[in-house]
Design a protein around this motif. Sequence first.
Motif, PDB file in Angstrom:
ATOM      1  N   PRO A   1      13.371  -5.864  -5.928  1.00 57.94           N
ATOM      2  CA  PRO A   1      12.660  -4.610  -5.655  1.00 57.94           C
ATOM      3  C   PRO A   1      12.590  -3.667  -6.847  1.00 57.94           C
ATOM      4  N   GLU A   2      13.514  -3.805  -7.810  1.00 59.64           N
ATOM      5  CA  GLU A   2      13.473  -2.925  -8.984  1.00 59.64           C
ATOM      6  C   GLU A   2      12.278  -3.234  -9.879  1.00 59.64           C
ATOM      7  N   VAL A   3      11.713  -4.397  -9.732  1.00 60.35           N
ATOM      8  CA  VAL A   3      10.512  -4.789 -10.494  1.00 60.35           C
ATOM      9  C   VAL A   3       9.276  -4.745  -9.610  1.00 60.35           C
ATOM     10  N   ASP A   4       9.403  -5.227  -8.402  1.00 61.77           N
ATOM     11  CA  ASP A   4       8.256  -5.380  -7.512  1.00 61.77           C
ATOM     12  C   ASP A   4       7.963  -4.099  -6.742  1.00 61.77           C
ATOM     13  N   THR A   5       7.271  -3.207  -7.400  1.00 57.30           N
ATOM     14  CA  THR A   5       6.789  -1.981  -6.763  1.00 57.30           C
ATOM     15  C   THR A   5       5.608  -2.324  -5.863  1.00 57.30           C
ATOM     16  N   PRO A   6       5.184  -1.410  -5.008  1.00 59.24           N
ATOM     17  CA  PRO A   6       3.990  -1.687  -4.197  1.00 59.24           C
ATOM     18  C   PRO A   6       2.782  -2.086  -5.042  1.00 59.24           C
TER      19      PRO A   6
ATOM     20  N   SER B   1       0.822  -1.221   0.000  1.00 61.73           N
ATOM     21  CA  SER B   1       0.000   0.000   0.000  1.00 61.73           C
ATOM     22  C   SER B   1       0.848   1.260   0.000  1.00 61.73           C
ATOM     23  N   GLY B   2       2.166   1.097  -0.060  1.00 62.48           N
ATOM     24  CA  GLY B   2       3.059   2.252  -0.055  1.00 62.48           C
ATOM     25  C   GLY B   2       3.394   2.749   1.336  1.00 62.48           C
ATOM     26  N   GLN B   3       3.022   1.979   2.374  1.00 60.05           N
ATOM     27  CA  GLN B   3       3.284   2.376   3.748  1.00 60.05           C
ATOM     28  C   GLN B   3       4.520   1.650   4.277  1.00 60.05           C
TER      29      GLN B   3
ATOM     30  N   PHE C   1       3.280  -7.562   1.914  1.00 59.53           N
ATOM     31  CA  PHE C   1       4.277  -7.811   0.877  1.00 59.53           C
ATOM     32  C   PHE C   1       5.164  -6.576   0.796  1.00 59.53           C
ATOM     33  N   LEU C   2       6.467  -6.765   0.985  1.00 62.43           N
ATOM     34  CA  LEU C   2       7.368  -5.630   1.170  1.00 62.43           C
ATOM     35  C   LEU C   2       8.387  -5.506   0.048  1.00 62.43           C
ATOM     36  N   THR C   3       8.752  -4.275  -0.214  1.00 57.49           N
ATOM     37  CA  THR C   3       9.801  -3.940  -1.164  1.00 57.49           C
ATOM     38  C   THR C   3      10.577  -2.755  -0.596  1.00 57.49           C
TER      39      THR C   3
END
Length: 203
Positions: free
Chosen positions: A113-118, A55-57, A137-139
Amino acid sequence: MYRPLALGAWLAACGLFGPLRTLAHGSTGAPAHDDADERLPQLGPATPFSLIDQSGQRLALAELRGKVVVLTFIFTTCTDTCPILTARLAALQAPLGAAFGPRLRFVSISVEPEVDTPEVLHAYARTHGADLRGWSFLTGRAGAVQAAVRGYGSYARRRGTGEIDHLTLTSLIDRRGRLRVQYLGTRFRDDEMLRDLHALLAE
């Protein structure tokens, strides 16, 4: 303190994908809970992390103190063990009942993480039936992700072909932030993991 990296890498290379919890008890495959009063081993303090969820948090391990945490490392473009592991955990959500969310949380950290955005992780969660009330799910920055990967005795590195080679490792963290159990691969028994989780919830 138990150091899983060398053992885990050796087992992975040999194709032995059994639960490290059994090895931590010194077992050769027999049930690890012959004694009802047996407590799970303490492998040391869990490595802290602070990353960004679907969720970007921002979510830090410290914020989950008081809950049992099931920690995995995945990436959404994986076509091998990641979707299998995610499906295995998704199937455990219902059996955990009311504990899932309020008292126990699944956390999956992306090693790409360069692919898996929120946004990508949110879509992945929906596709795999993850209940986000109890599963994050974290990045984040590559350095922060790699620090978490190394801290739990896992590894993730990109091959020359562009594919990611990584160790499939599931870690159970107790309510006091201590690493207690690690499972290698996806061939763990559901009843064994549920028994471990209920044991940690009861402590």
